[in-house]
Every structure is written in C-alpha cells, then in structure tokens.
Design a protein around this motif. Structure first.
Motif, short mmCIF file in Angstrom:
data_model
loop_
_atom_site.label_atom_id
_atom_site.label_comp_id
_atom_site.label_asym_id
_atom_site.label_seq_id
_atom_site.Cartn_x
_atom_site.Cartn_y
_atom_site.Cartn_z
N GLU A 118 -12.00 0.62 3.21
CA GLU A 118 -11.60 0.69 1.80
C GLU A 118 -10.14 1.15 1.68
O GLU A 118 -9.36 0.59 0.91
N LEU A 119 -9.78 2.16 2.45
CA LEU A 119 -8.42 2.67 2.42
C LEU A 119 -7.42 1.61 2.88
O LEU A 119 -6.39 1.41 2.25
N SER A 120 -7.76 0.92 3.95
CA SER A 120 -6.89 -0.13 4.46
C SER A 120 -6.69 -1.24 3.43
O SER A 120 -5.58 -1.73 3.21
N ASP A 121 -7.78 -1.63 2.77
CA ASP A 121 -7.70 -2.66 1.72
C ASP A 121 -6.80 -2.21 0.58
O ASP A 121 -5.96 -2.97 0.09
N LEU A 122 -6.96 -0.95 0.15
CA LEU A 122 -6.13 -0.42 -0.94
C LEU A 122 -4.66 -0.39 -0.55
O LEU A 122 -3.79 -0.74 -1.35
N LEU A 123 -4.38 0.05 0.67
CA LEU A 123 -2.98 0.09 1.13
C LEU A 123 -2.35 -1.30 1.09
O LEU A 123 -1.23 -1.47 0.61
N ASN A 124 -3.08 -2.29 1.58
CA ASN A 124 -2.55 -3.66 1.59
C ASN A 124 -2.38 -4.22 0.19
O ASN A 124 -1.37 -4.88 -0.10
N GLU A 125 -3.35 -3.98 -0.68
CA GLU A 125 -3.23 -4.45 -2.06
C GLU A 125 -2.05 -3.80 -2.77
O GLU A 125 -1.26 -4.49 -3.44
N CYS A 126 -1.93 -2.50 -2.64
CA CYS A 126 -0.82 -1.78 -3.30
C CYS A 126 0.52 -2.24 -2.75
O CYS A 126 1.47 -2.44 -3.52
N PHE A 127 0.61 -2.42 -1.44
CA PHE A 127 1.87 -2.87 -0.85
C PHE A 127 2.27 -4.24 -1.39
O PHE A 127 3.43 -4.46 -1.76
N ALA A 128 1.31 -5.15 -1.48
CA ALA A 128 1.60 -6.49 -2.00
C ALA A 128 2.06 -6.42 -3.46
O ALA A 128 3.04 -7.08 -3.85
N MET A 129 1.38 -5.62 -4.27
CA MET A 129 1.74 -5.51 -5.69
C MET A 129 3.11 -4.87 -5.87
O MET A 129 3.91 -5.32 -6.70
N LEU A 130 3.38 -3.82 -5.11
CA LEU A 130 4.68 -3.15 -5.22
C LEU A 130 5.80 -4.06 -4.73
O LEU A 130 6.88 -4.08 -5.33
N SER A 131 5.55 -4.81 -3.69
CA SER A 131 6.56 -5.74 -3.18
C SER A 131 6.90 -6.77 -4.25
O SER A 131 8.07 -7.12 -4.43
N LYS A 132 5.90 -7.24 -4.96
CA LYS A 132 6.14 -8.20 -6.03
C LYS A 132 6.90 -7.55 -7.19
O LYS A 132 7.82 -8.16 -7.74
N LEU A 133 6.53 -6.33 -7.55
CA LEU A 133 7.23 -5.63 -8.63
C LEU A 133 8.71 -5.40 -8.29
O LEU A 133 9.57 -5.50 -9.15
N LYS A 134 8.98 -5.06 -7.04
CA LYS A 134 10.36 -4.77 -6.63
C LYS A 134 11.25 -5.99 -6.80
O LYS A 134 12.44 -5.85 -7.07
N THR A 135 10.69 -7.17 -6.65
CA THR A 135 11.51 -8.37 -6.70
C THR A 135 11.48 -9.06 -8.07
O THR A 135 12.35 -9.88 -8.34
N SER A 136 10.50 -8.70 -8.91
CA SER A 136 10.36 -9.42 -10.17
C SER A 136 10.96 -8.71 -11.37
O SER A 136 11.08 -9.28 -12.44
N ARG A 137 11.33 -7.47 -11.23
CA ARG A 137 11.81 -6.73 -12.40
C ARG A 137 13.29 -6.52 -12.36
O ARG A 137 13.94 -6.44 -11.44
#
Length: 117
Positions: free
Chosen positions: A98-117
């Motif tokens: 569960e922790l690994s899944d959350l880390l990967n999901e959060c990383f993907a979302m933050l990576s997208k936010l960093k480039t889209s805003r």
C-alpha cells in the motif's frame, strides 16, 4: 478549519493517506528509532502535504511549481528512508505494498503538477 481548494485535490488526499500509512508502518519500528528514522519519515511525509497546501496558496505559477518541487523532493526522501528501513530489516517488502502504491501515485501526480502549472 479553512475550506480551501487544496483540500479537494486528489494529490492532497493521497498525501494524507501517505501520512497515515507512514504512521502505521513506523509504529512497528524499534523504540530506538523513535528519534531516528521514525521521526524523519513522519516529518518528510507531513512535508509533502504541507508543501502541496502552501503551493496552492501561492499566486504565481512559478511559486506553485516551486512548492510542488519541494513536495516531490520530500516524497523522494520518504522513498529513500523506506529503502533504508528495508535494508535494516525494520520492515519487509511484502508488508509495504500500500505504501509503495501511494508513493508511486503521489510521485506521478506531483510530476504532472510541476510541469502543468
């Protein structure tokens, strides 16, 4: 409590889930790690959500991106500390799916936010 937009973001909700999971996982760590990895992991996880919140409160895209970058760096810090915890035998790989899944999901979302805003 303030009714602010960052609390409606999926990444913020995932970040809160990450904090809860980190607290649960670190409850099983040796008592000697209370001021070591336990403290460090918990602070890094809280930093992810804190920086997402602060980023959303900023006015310019440049400022927002900078806080998302800091949140992402804190997430990478959590990942490194989890790897260390695995190496030291404080946790087992099959116990942190569960922790690994959350880390990967959060990383993907933050990576997208960093480039889209």
């Amino acid at each position: 409590m303030l009714d602010l937009s960052h609390k409606k973001m999926i990444i913020w909700e995932k970040g809160i889930a990450l904090i809860k999971t980190i607290y649960q996982v670190t409850n099983t760590f040796p008592k000697a790690e209370k001021f070591g990895l336990v403290s460090q992991l918990r602070r890094a996880a809280v930093s992810v959500v804190s920086n997402i919140s602060e980023g959303e409160a900023r006015w310019t895209s440049k400022e927002k991106r900078r806080f998302y970058e800091i949140a992402c760096a804190s997430l990478v810090e959590v990942d490194a500390q989890i790897e260390i915890s695995l190496e030291l035998g404080f946790i087992k790989k099959n116990d942190i799916k569960e922790l690994s899944d959350l880390l990967n999901e959060c990383f993907a979302m933050l990576s997208k936010l960093k480039t889209s805003r």
